[in-house]
Write an enzyme that holds these catalytic residues in place. Sequence first.
Site, PDB file in Angstrom:
ATOM      1  N   GLU A  50      -7.985  -6.155   4.861  1.00  0.00           N
ATOM      2  CA  GLU A  50      -7.855  -5.780   3.446  1.00  0.00           C
ATOM      3  C   GLU A  50      -6.650  -6.471   2.802  1.00  0.00           C
ATOM      4  OE1 GLU A  50      -9.204  -1.437   2.772  1.00  0.00           O
ATOM      5  OE2 GLU A  50      -8.896  -1.598   4.923  1.00  0.00           O
ATOM      6  N   HIS A  79     -13.374   1.775  -0.240  1.00  0.00           N
ATOM      7  CA  HIS A  79     -13.324   0.716   0.778  1.00  0.00           C
ATOM      8  C   HIS A  79     -13.875  -0.597   0.227  1.00  0.00           C
ATOM      9  CE1 HIS A  79     -13.755   4.017   4.103  1.00  0.00           C
ATOM     10  NE2 HIS A  79     -12.483   3.720   3.932  1.00  0.00           N
ATOM     11  N   ARG A 132     -13.636  14.371   7.717  1.00  0.00           N
ATOM     12  CA  ARG A 132     -14.467  14.715   6.553  1.00  0.00           C
ATOM     13  C   ARG A 132     -15.914  14.937   6.981  1.00  0.00           C
ATOM     14  NH1 ARG A 132     -12.401   9.606   3.753  1.00  0.00           N
ATOM     15  NH2 ARG A 132     -10.298  10.179   3.083  1.00  0.00           N
ATOM     16  N   ASN A 152       0.886  -1.160   0.000  1.00  0.00           N
ATOM     17  CA  ASN A 152       0.000   0.000   0.000  1.00  0.00           C
ATOM     18  C   ASN A 152       0.922   1.205   0.000  1.00  0.00           C
ATOM     19  OD1 ASN A 152      -1.894   1.951   0.386  1.00  0.00           O
ATOM     20  ND2 ASN A 152      -2.827   1.026   2.198  1.00  0.00           N
ATOM     21  N   ARG A 173      -2.510  -2.176  -3.589  1.00  0.00           N
ATOM     22  CA  ARG A 173      -3.773  -1.486  -3.336  1.00  0.00           C
ATOM     23  C   ARG A 173      -3.784  -0.235  -4.221  1.00  0.00           C
ATOM     24  NH1 ARG A 173      -5.620   2.531   1.259  1.00  0.00           N
ATOM     25  NH2 ARG A 173      -7.809   2.616   0.661  1.00  0.00           N
TER      26      ARG A 173
END
Length: 394
Positions: A381, A179, A240, A7, A90
Amino acid sequence: MKTLVLNSGSSSLKYRLFSGETPLADGLAEQIGEPTGHLVYHNLEKKLEHNLTEPLKDHKEALKQVLAFLTDPQLGVLANPEELGAVGHRVVHGGEHFSASALIDDEVLAAIHACVPLAPLHNPANILGIETAKEVFPKAKQIAVFDTAFHQSLPERAYRYALPESHYKDLGIRRYGFHGTSHRYVAQEAARFLGRPLEELKLITLHLGNGSSMAAIKGGRSIDTTMGLTPLEGLVMGTRSGDLDPAIPGFLAQHLSLDAAGVDQVLNKKSGFKGLTGSNDLRTIEAGYQAGGQAERLALELASYRIQKYIGAYLAILGGLDALVFTAGIGEHSALFRKLCVEGLEHLGIELDPQANQHPHQPDLSAQHSKTKILTLPTNEELQIVRECLGVIG
Ligand code: AMP
């Protein structure tokens, strides 16, 4: 087969090495390109940790250092670099090009480049990771696993915005969702836990971390999700705002004399839990809530109220619900937030067992007579990326 999951961020590189589905080693390189770099390496089999603090000139130097650890006679888990069969990357945005993971060739790389305008902060860093891994591991297969791919099954009525058609056709403005790797993974885990085929399940998955999103999953396919063109839409997140009146950005620009980047900064970095309470860490917010803090109470109520509205909406479009699945940092660890998310939903057949909810390792949190199961399942993940790699290679 041994697979390295990468990642890659603009100044960081997170990695985990697997043999089949078993993790052997992992770690993180940080502050790449800065005067002081830091690299952590764990040998998970021998439970060894090694830290290195020295400048890491660029991603290539960082990955070469990771390789040195992986092949070290004492610390390592690889006899030689050729043992590595695949590198799984990723990749944040695959646009409309990718509804599944892909073996990276020139065409795939060009398509990832073409998605840079949609994810200008993330895709360039992911591309850097791919190019570096090709150099450091020339014999390994490189595979891209996209955060957006799982949501490519959304029907048009769910992914289109009511904007002029040319904005979709020319600029690619539509809901993509993110996601996806996590939503797919926990949906599969939920099916396994329930002992039922995923194809017959109606699920709502809640990935609640620093970034948060929900997905409505019917028969294993995502049919709607809360994030949109970018990860800003939907739930209240760490920093956010999530959903807003679309006139607010223009209003902010006008009244605070902000340009587009300034507005973006407010909505992405200074809003959400951080904007409401001063902290984006749910543990701090929980402590404030328990101490009677008004800002913390409002933040948790506002965030869980929005989740309840989406649960109602997704229940309607799914036409029923087998399980509500909580995952990621908050979903896995905050009993208080989970309780607030489902409180008062008994009339929809969603009923929590308060004792089970407090138990740290109890996946099934539903009351005995709850029509819908309430589950908390850890996401993974990296493991999903390995599974995708094994699937691509066959
Ligand atoms: P993630 O992005 O999945 O790593 O999740 C990060 C979020 O999970 C942060 O808001 C953390 O405060 C929250 N979190 C992690 N551990 C806990 C915990 N034990 N209790 C409450 N929140 C937690």
